[in-house]
Design an enzyme around this catalytic site. Structure first.
Site, PDB file in Angstrom:
ATOM      1  N   SER A 199      12.757  20.896 -27.964  1.00  0.00           N
ATOM      2  CA  SER A 199      11.911  21.853 -28.668  1.00  0.00           C
ATOM      3  C   SER A 199      12.652  22.629 -29.742  1.00  0.00           C
ATOM      4  O   SER A 199      12.103  22.909 -30.811  1.00  0.00           O
ATOM      5  CB  SER A 199      11.281  22.827 -27.677  1.00  0.00           C
ATOM      6  OG  SER A 199      10.523  22.141 -26.709  1.00  0.00           O
ATOM      7  N   HIS A 245      13.312  28.030 -29.206  1.00  0.00           N
ATOM      8  CA  HIS A 245      12.298  27.827 -30.242  1.00  0.00           C
ATOM      9  C   HIS A 245      12.582  28.703 -31.465  1.00  0.00           C
ATOM     10  O   HIS A 245      12.550  28.222 -32.605  1.00  0.00           O
ATOM     11  CB  HIS A 245      10.912  28.145 -29.689  1.00  0.00           C
ATOM     12  CG  HIS A 245      10.472  27.221 -28.608  1.00  0.00           C
ATOM     13  ND1 HIS A 245       9.178  27.209 -28.097  1.00  0.00           N
ATOM     14  CD2 HIS A 245      11.136  26.248 -27.914  1.00  0.00           C
ATOM     15  CE1 HIS A 245       9.081  26.285 -27.170  1.00  0.00           C
ATOM     16  NE2 HIS A 245      10.256  25.700 -27.027  1.00  0.00           N
TER      17      HIS A 245
END
Length: 294
Positions: A199, A245
Site C-alpha cells: 500500500s 499510506h
C-alpha cells in the site's frame, strides 16, 4: 487517463491520441500537431513530439541516439510499457502463495520494530538490525482481499504511470515511496505492531499520478476521487497502517514532481537526486527511531 490519425476533430469534442483512440489528451506533437498521450510523448527541445516525428529526426545533425523516442520524464519508450508492473504483481503473488503454503514465513517478512515486547529481551525486528524487513514487507500480504485490492490498484495506476515515466524512473518512485512509508510506520507506530503490504508504494504511485495529470492539464477529478476513497478506507477502518499510506503518498508526490518537472539539461540529476534525498530523510527517521528503541 487517448480519432484516428490525421482525422478532423469536432469543435466541441475532446482530442484523443492518434495512436491510442481510447485515450483523451490535451497535448499535441510540436511538429505534426497530432494529439498524443503520455505513452506516445517524446521529449523534445521544445514541447513533445510523437514517436514518428522523433524517429524521423529534426535535421539538426544530432546523433541517432538523441532522436530515440523518450517518455515525458526522459525514459526510453518500450514495446511493453507495463512490463515492470507485471513483474511487481508477479512477485507479490508469488510471495502470497508462499505465505499461504507456510504461514510461519510471514513472521520473517513483516515490518516490525521490536519483538518480543519488554520486559523480555527483543530478539527480532528492525531495531535488532533486520532492516531487510522494509523491503520484504512491501511484497507480503496475508488476506485475499488485501492482495486483491492492492494488485488491482497497482495494475490500474502503475501501468499508465510506467508508460509515462519509463521503467527506471517508475521503479524508483515505487521503491522510494514504499521505503518512505515503511520508515514513517517504524517511527510512529508501536514497535511491537507488525505491518505488511504494498500500500505504501501504491499510494506513492497515486501521488505521482496526480502530479503527472496536473502537468498534462488533465481533469484532476478522477484521481482526486480515487485518492479520497482510499484515504477514507485508510482512516475509517482499524488495523490499517495509515503511516505507510501517508508516507508513501508524500514521497510519491515529491519524487513524481521531480520526474515530470525536472529541467531537461539536468533531468537525471534532479530526478534521481530527489529520490536520494527522500531516501536520506527516510534513513534519518529510521536511525532516530532505532536510537529511541535501543
Amino acid at each position: 487517463m487517448e480519432q484516428a490519425a490525421g482525422s478532423a476533430q469536432d469543435a466541441g469534442s475532446a482530442a484523443v491520441c492518434y495512436r491510442h483512440p481510447d485515450r483523451e489528451t490535451g497535448v499535441r506533437c510540436t511538429r505534426c500537431e497530432r494529439p498524443i498521450c503520455p505513452e506516445c510523448m517524446v521529449s523534445a527541445s521544445v514541447g513533445f513530439q510523437c514517436p514518428e516525428c522523433a524517429r524521423g529526426g529534426s535535421g539538426t545533425g544530432h546523433a541517432p541516439r538523441a532522436s530515440r523516442p523518450r517518455t515525458l520524464a526522459g525514459g526510453a519508450v518500450t514495446s511493453d510499457p507495463r512490463l515492470l508492473t507485471k513483474i511487481l504483481i508477479g512477485i507479490n503473488l508469488a510471495v502470497f502463495v508462499a505465505v499461504q503454503a507456510d504461514r510461519s514465513l510471514l513472521e520473517h517478512l513483516v515490518l516490525i520494530g521490536q519483538w518480543p515486547p519488554r520486559p523480555f529481551t527483543p530478539t527480532m525486528g528492525v531495531a535488532d538490525g533486520e532492516w531487510y524487513r522494509f523491503v520484504t514487507s512491501m511484497f507480503a500480504h496475508e488476506q485475499y482481499w488485501h492482495i486483491g485490492f492492492n494488485m488491482l490498484s497497482l495494475w490500474w495506476v502503475g501501468g499508465p504511470l510506467e508508460a509515462a515515466l519509463g521503467r527506471a524512473r517508475y521503479l524508483a518512485v515505487y521503491f522510494v515511496s514504499g521505503l518512505a512509508g515503511g520508515a514513517l510506520t517504524y517511527l510512529i507506530a508501536s514497535p511491537t505492531t507488525a505491518s505488511l503490504g504494498a500500500s505504501g508504494a501504491i499510494f506513492g504511485l497515486f501521488g505521482a499520478t496526480a502530479v503527472l495529470m496536473r502537468r498534462l492539464n488533465y481533469d484532476m477529478r478522477p484521481v482526486i476521487a480515487m485518492l479520497a476513497i482510499n484515504l477514507v478506507f485508510t482512516f475509517g477502518f482499524g488495523n490499517i497502517a495509515w503511516q505507510a499510506h501517508i508516507g508513501g503518498l508524500v514521497a510519491g508526490v515529491v519524487t513524481g514532481f521531480a520526474m515530470v518537472h525536472a529541467p531537461r539539461e539536468r533531468r537525471a540529476l534532479v530526478q534521481y537526486g530527489t529520490c536520494a534525498a527522500v531516501l536520506v530523510v527516510s534513513l534519518a527517521l529510521v536511525l532516530v527511531r532505532s536510537a529511541q528503541l535501543g
